[in-house]
Scaffold this active site. Structure first.
Site, PDB file in Angstrom:
ATOM      1  N   GLY A 266       0.755  -1.242   0.000  1.00  0.00           N
ATOM      2  CA  GLY A 266       0.000   0.000   0.000  1.00  0.00           C
ATOM      3  C   GLY A 266       0.779   1.282   0.000  1.00  0.00           C
ATOM      4  CD  GLU A 303       0.783  -9.082   1.692  1.00  0.00           C
ATOM      5  OE1 GLU A 303      -0.117  -8.383   1.176  1.00  0.00           O
ATOM      6  OE2 GLU A 303       0.536 -10.111   2.314  1.00  0.00           O
ATOM      7  N   GLY A 305       4.028  -3.543  -3.628  1.00  0.00           N
ATOM      8  CA  GLY A 305       3.936  -3.815  -5.062  1.00  0.00           C
ATOM      9  C   GLY A 305       4.342  -2.569  -5.815  1.00  0.00           C
ATOM     10  CB  CYS A 380     -14.939   3.022 -29.781  1.00  0.00           C
ATOM     11  SG  CYS A 380     -14.074   2.667 -31.290  1.00  0.00           S
TER      12      CYS A 380
HETATM   13  N1  LLP Z   1      -1.289  -6.850  -0.434  1.00  0.00           N
HETATM   14  C1  LLP Z   1      -2.600  -6.960  -0.672  1.00  0.00           C
HETATM   15  C2  LLP Z   1      -3.396  -7.874   0.135  1.00  0.00           C
HETATM   16  C3  LLP Z   1      -3.196  -6.183  -1.684  1.00  0.00           C
HETATM   17  O1  LLP Z   1      -4.500  -6.276  -1.906  1.00  0.00           O
HETATM   18  C4  LLP Z   1      -2.386  -5.278  -2.441  1.00  0.00           C
HETATM   19  C5  LLP Z   1      -2.972  -4.475  -3.507  1.00  0.00           C
HETATM   20  C6  LLP Z   1      -1.010  -5.230  -2.170  1.00  0.00           C
HETATM   21  C7  LLP Z   1      -0.487  -6.021  -1.152  1.00  0.00           C
HETATM   22  C8  LLP Z   1      -0.068  -4.352  -2.919  1.00  0.00           C
HETATM   23  O2  LLP Z   1      -0.386  -3.020  -2.772  1.00  0.00           O
HETATM   24  P1  LLP Z   1       0.612  -1.870  -3.309  1.00  0.00           P
HETATM   25  O3  LLP Z   1       1.885  -1.936  -2.489  1.00  0.00           O
HETATM   26  O4  LLP Z   1       0.886  -2.154  -4.727  1.00  0.00           O
HETATM   27  O5  LLP Z   1      -0.139  -0.644  -3.109  1.00  0.00           O
HETATM   28  N2  LLP Z   1      -4.983  -1.371  -9.512  1.00  0.00           N
HETATM   29  C9  LLP Z   1      -4.853  -0.364  -8.487  1.00  0.00           C
HETATM   30  C10 LLP Z   1      -4.213  -0.889  -7.219  1.00  0.00           C
HETATM   31  C11 LLP Z   1      -4.909  -2.089  -6.639  1.00  0.00           C
HETATM   32  C12 LLP Z   1      -4.261  -2.612  -5.387  1.00  0.00           C
HETATM   33  C13 LLP Z   1      -4.845  -3.895  -4.964  1.00  0.00           C
HETATM   34  N3  LLP Z   1      -4.204  -4.525  -3.854  1.00  0.00           N
HETATM   35  C14 LLP Z   1      -4.090   0.820  -9.061  1.00  0.00           C
HETATM   36  O6  LLP Z   1      -3.702   0.777 -10.220  1.00  0.00           O
HETATM   37  O7  LLP Z   1      -3.905   1.818  -8.370  1.00  0.00           O
END
Ligand code: LLP
Length: 451
Positions: A266, A303, A305, A380
């Protein structure tokens, strides 16, 4: 608060994402004139020429540097970084991260298979999250010997118990608790409130832990939480962890062994401007997360991402047409919402920069012209845009644009809408480039269909 806002201004412009994407004088150009965006040592126009557009380009050193910042920030706390595969699941990216020592966070059987294909041994550092794991997926994860299941409901606990008993394999369990903490982010990607589908309410957790502990093939091992994505303020992470710390203490006094706290992902990135100091930013995050847990002697599972791969990738696109409808000016580019859906889906901002910048000291003395445009794709739908009413440096038809910070949730969310083959992906390391995913062909898209 924008990331690292309290530290000194970066020497790079907002148009750059060091160390991955930086402007440099083109070899053929005159001094102080054309500036060309490079990925590491390679000029992007060369890559576009060779591999075509739209094209995703990622930087190895950017990924390494960002991962390094996490490792450094958490160095004094027992931890494992379980990179969240959903952000960018390309096998080469997973292998790169596995070789750097990462584990993984997966949310489907498909993601688990990717991890196993990238690095079989990473299974033991893999956590399985998600509200709707099927029995087939659970069984596959048990067979692969993953580290821990982040269970999100009582029913899922039952399914896990059933699958584990059938295989006579112990399943390590953490319950994903919903801490009811609000975070300032887009409503689609906030997950930590009671109204969201995620996790179990923290005050119900103790009862479910007791149930898990009574099951022969389940081993209670941790607590997990994830409050949402693209959160740039460390405070809500600290708040969630304070609630988790209380829960860990309560569970231990109930006799459970809690070795792991999974903090989720997050941590957001700065889409608007160049980051000032990513290391300091991650240190602040680490402080917020670890402070409430410091006396508990738990191992953290992190976690991240987006924060690892987001600024490490760009989507390269060519301007197909310029078009003016009354007062509105459009740049129609060859990438579209199917390639990068974030602006359409979340109203997300992505910086767009010309790949070749004509320097203000250009020999003819003209200063760079700016104009107000919408950057749109060929799909489109009016939602097919990358920028609206954006002031950009004037570009011509055929010029290249780079859509920055597209390394996370770019290709991962790409689709074939309008029967558009998905772009190729390149991974650059200094002077070398590897095609880590070939461009799709229309033939491949039609391959599974029958007339
Ligand atoms: N752990 C869990 C349980 C999650 O649901 C997520 C993201 C992460 C880790 C990784 O989160 P990060 O560090 O990447 O923020 N498609 C959306 C983001 C969706 C995130 C979903 N879960 C966007 O493009 O902003």
């Amino acid at each position: 608060m924008s990331p690292g806002s309290e530290v000194a201004k970066s020497p790079y412009t907002d148009f750059e994402r060091p160390p991955g994407f930086v402007y440099r004088a083109a070899k053929s150009a005159q001094r102080d004139s054309d500036n060309v965006l490079h990925c590491e040592d390679l000029p992007l126009p060369k890559l576009a020429e060779r591999y075509g557009t739209p094209l995703y380009v990622y930087s190895t050193s950017a990924i390494r540097a960002r991962l390094g910042a996490f490792e450094k920030a958490f160095r004094n706390f027992r931890h494992a970084i379980c990179y969240s595969v959903k952000a960018n699941s390309n096998l080469s990216i997973l292998r790169l991260l596995a070789r750097e020592g990462c584990g993984f966070d997966v949310v489907s059987g498909g993601e688990l298979e990717r991890v196993l294909a990238a690095e079989r041994r990473a299974a033991k550092k893999t956590v399985f999250s998600g509200v709707g794991k099927t029995r087939e997926e659970i069984t596959a994860a048990l067979k692969a010997g993953i580290l821990i299941f982040n269970v999100e409901s009582e029913s899922e606990l039952g399914a896990l118990e059933e699958c584990a008993a059938r295989l006579r394999k112990m399943a390590r369990v953490a319950l994903r608790v919903n801490p009811d903490v609000a975070a300032d982010t887009h409503p689609y990607i906030a997950t930590g409130l009671h109204k969201h589908k995620f996790g179990v309410p923290i005050d119900r957790a103790c009862t479910l832990y007791a149930k898990a502990a009574a099951a022969k093939y389940l081993k209670v091992a941790g607590v997990s939480v994830h409050i949402g994505s693209q959160i740039t303020d460390p405070a809500p992470f600290g708040e969630a962890m304070a609630r988790v710390a209380d829960l860990v203490k309560a569970l231990r006094s109930d006799g459970h062994t809690i070795d792991y706290v999974d903090t989720g992902g997050g941590l957001g990135i700065s889409y608007q401007e160049a980051e000032n100091d990513f290391e300091t930013y991650v240190e602040n995050y680490a402080r917020a997360v670890t402070q409430p847990l410091r006396d508990l002697n738990v191992q953290l599972l992190l976690e991240p991402g987006r924060a690892i791969v987001g600024p490490a990738g760009v989507l390269l696109t060519s301007v197909l047409y310029r078009k003016q409808n009354d007062s509105k000016r459009f740049l129609i580019v060859d990438a579209a919402m199917n390639d990068l859906i974030r602006p359409a889906l979340y109203g997300a901002y992505h910086k767009i920069v010309p790949v070749v910048q004509l320097g203000s000291r250009k020999t003819d003395g003209n200063s760079v012209k700016r104009e107000m445009v919408d950057v749109v794709g060929p799909v489109c739908e009016s939602g097919d845009f990358f920028a609206r009413d954006r002031e950009l440096t004037e570009v011509k038809e055929g010029d290249l644009l780079a859509i920055l910070d597209a390394g996370a949730y770019g290709m991962a969310l790409a689709s074939n809408y309008n029967t558009r083959p998905r772009p190729a992906e390149l991974l650059v390391s200094r002077k070398s480039v590897k095609v880590i995913r070939r461009r799709e062909s229309v033939q491949q898209l039609l391959g599974n269909e029958r007339v």
